[in-house]
Scaffold this active site. Structure first.
Site, PDB file in Angstrom:
ATOM      1  N   HIS A   1      -4.151  -0.549   6.638  1.00 46.32           N
ATOM      2  CA  HIS A   1      -3.035   0.394   6.714  1.00 46.32           C
ATOM      3  C   HIS A   1      -2.437   0.435   8.119  1.00 46.32           C
ATOM      4  CE1 HIS A   1      -5.082   2.533   3.089  1.00 46.32           C
ATOM      5  NE2 HIS A   1      -4.460   1.429   2.748  1.00 46.32           N
TER       6      HIS A   1
ATOM      7  N   TYR B   1      -2.319   4.113  -6.265  1.00 45.95           N
ATOM      8  CA  TYR B   1      -3.560   4.770  -5.862  1.00 45.95           C
ATOM      9  C   TYR B   1      -4.032   5.742  -6.933  1.00 45.95           C
ATOM     10  CZ  TYR B   1      -3.311   2.763  -1.194  1.00 45.95           C
ATOM     11  OH  TYR B   1      -3.293   1.884  -0.139  1.00 45.95           O
TER      12      TYR B   1
ATOM     13  N   HIS C   1      -3.573  -4.078   2.400  1.00 47.30           N
ATOM     14  CA  HIS C   1      -4.959  -3.626   2.489  1.00 47.30           C
ATOM     15  C   HIS C   1      -5.259  -2.849   3.765  1.00 47.30           C
ATOM     16  CE1 HIS C   1      -8.846  -3.327   0.807  1.00 47.30           C
ATOM     17  NE2 HIS C   1      -9.461  -4.251   1.537  1.00 47.30           N
TER      18      HIS C   1
ATOM     19  N   HIS D   1     -11.567  -3.020   7.144  1.00 47.56           N
ATOM     20  CA  HIS D   1     -11.603  -4.132   6.177  1.00 47.56           C
ATOM     21  C   HIS D   1     -11.861  -5.490   6.826  1.00 47.56           C
ATOM     22  CE1 HIS D   1     -10.351  -1.276   3.202  1.00 47.56           C
ATOM     23  NE2 HIS D   1      -9.205  -1.039   3.797  1.00 47.56           N
TER      24      HIS D   1
ATOM     25  N   ASP E   1       0.824  -1.207   0.000  1.00 53.24           N
ATOM     26  CA  ASP E   1       0.000   0.000   0.000  1.00 53.24           C
ATOM     27  C   ASP E   1       0.863   1.265   0.000  1.00 53.24           C
ATOM     28  OD1 ASP E   1      -3.081  -1.000   0.978  1.00 53.24           O
ATOM     29  OD2 ASP E   1      -1.416  -2.339   1.416  1.00 53.24           O
TER      30      ASP E   1
END
Length: 388
Positions: A283, A129, A281, A254, A99
């Site tokens: 953070h 992103y 996924h 999530h 990420d």
């Protein structure tokens, strides 16, 4: 500009030019400014709504010697770059960062990564992103170039790579598949979204797709069964898996998003005695004990969430101390950072998580791992050919 490994002796050089006349060729050699070899490859472009990409070049070069610095120049013009190939045998060191995005925290993560030597970077998804805004793929490429041009970067897709615009007839993963081509064909996969490769002759790395069909009748599932069946743990003692959405997670962010994939695939990875599984996924950073089927199991994988590379959405700050998996979670912290896995030999490896918050490289979590292939208590489960 970025490089990726293709088998033990080859590398793929990928770059983009605005000039459509630039040839897809790479000159390279072991002495700066002296290129005694040249390789030609292929190019492509993609149209995303009203955005037309530059010319995307992919050239495979080699055979190359292990643990060696090569100097290279693309399209016959411009700056010289260099990369170092991975060693032929252990030890080998991986950097794991998920990420990333392109923020000040991303810069901090990359700066920390660049301070110490390593052999390869592994990324469990969510790269640029861009989220449909295609110029952000270009800025991400420029941001990563100082690092991704010097060591192989092996990536797998996350949810931010989907970018589907079905009402315009645009399939998912268009930009990702064009820009970040991985060695899927060499591993027998028919999709750039999942593949595998060997490193240093002793580590088998499997990259799985959380956002492509993974059910027992899917192409990905069938490929995984066949890929695991090929691994001889007496020759390849380490087995590592990466994917994006974590199967175990005590963060409130999530929750449950990896559950269906866990149910579908966890038995395969357990029977194969996978040593460690990395996901992104969420953070934040979280490390679990060895687990199988929602319970502690000494022959199951160590699960690590490392979705803390940078991103623009911020940290996932809230962990649930009463979560049903809380007793399996051994360390968790909502800070940006990266991890390092140094595989020493066929039996032991050192895992460490490095937090960004401090001006100097700070190790906040560290663990010695024993390969399950070297554990007498876990023998007998390393063959899954009966699944074929």
């Amino acid at each position: 500009m970025h490089v990726s490994a293709v088998g033990a002796e080859y590398m793929r050089i990928s770059w983009i030019t605005d000039d459509q006349s630039m040839p897809s060729k790479v000159e390279y050699g072991k002495v700066s400014g002296k290129y005694d070899a040249v390789a030609k490859g292929e190019s492509s472009r993609y149209l995303f709504y009203v955005y037309l990409s530059g010319k995307i070049h992919n050239v495979k070069i080699g055979p190359l010697e292990p643990d060696t610095v090569y100097y290279y120049r693309c399209s016959g013009v411009g700056d010289e770059f260099s990369f170092k190939t991975a060693p032929a045998s252990l030890p080998v060191e991986f950097v794991i960062a998920g990420d990333l995005g392109q923020t000040e925290w991303t810069n901090s993560t990359l700066t920390h990564i660049g301070k110490l030597d390593y052999d390869m970077l592994l990324m469990p998804g969510d790269l640029s992103y861009a989220d449909w805004h295609q110029p952000l793929w270009d800025s991400f490429g420029r941001m990563m170039q100082p690092y991704a041009s010097t060591r192989p970067w092996m990536v797998v897709e996350g949810n931010h790579e989907i970018e589907a615009l079905t009402f315009f007839g645009m399939a998912p993963f268009i930009a990702y598949n064009h820009r970040w081509r991985m060695p899927y064909e060499e591993s027998g996969s028919n999709s750039n979204l999942y593949y595998s490769f060997n490193v240093a002759g002793a580590v088998h790395v499997i990259m799985l797709g959380s956002y492509v069909d993974f059910g027992c009748n899917s192409e990905q599932y069938k490929w995984l069964v066949a890929d695991l069946a090929k691994v001889d743990r007496s020759v390849t003692p380490w087995l590592i898996v990466l994917f994006h959405a974590p199967w175990y997670n005590t963060n409130t962010a999530h929750q449950g998003e990896g559950e269906s994939m866990r149910v579908a695939m966890q038995a395969l990875l357990y029977k194969a005695r996978v040593d460690v599984i990395f996901a992104g996924h969420v953070h934040a950073y979280e490390r679990f004990t060895r687990i199988y089927n929602e319970a502690e199991n000494s022959c199951g994988p160590v699960y690590i969430t490392i979705g803390d590379g940078g991103n623009r959405e911020g940290l996932a700050l809230d962990f649930d101390s009463k979560h049903k998996y809380a007793y399996l979670s051994l360390f968790r912290e909502a800070s940006f950072g990266h991890g390092r896995l140094r595989v020493i030999d066929g039996k032991k490896a050192l895992w460490s998580w490095h937090r960004n918050d401090d001006s100097t490289d700070t190790v906040r979590d560290q663990l010695w791992l024993q390969s399950l292939s070297s554990s007498s208590a876990c023998q007998g489960g390393t063959k899954i050919k009966d699944e074929l």
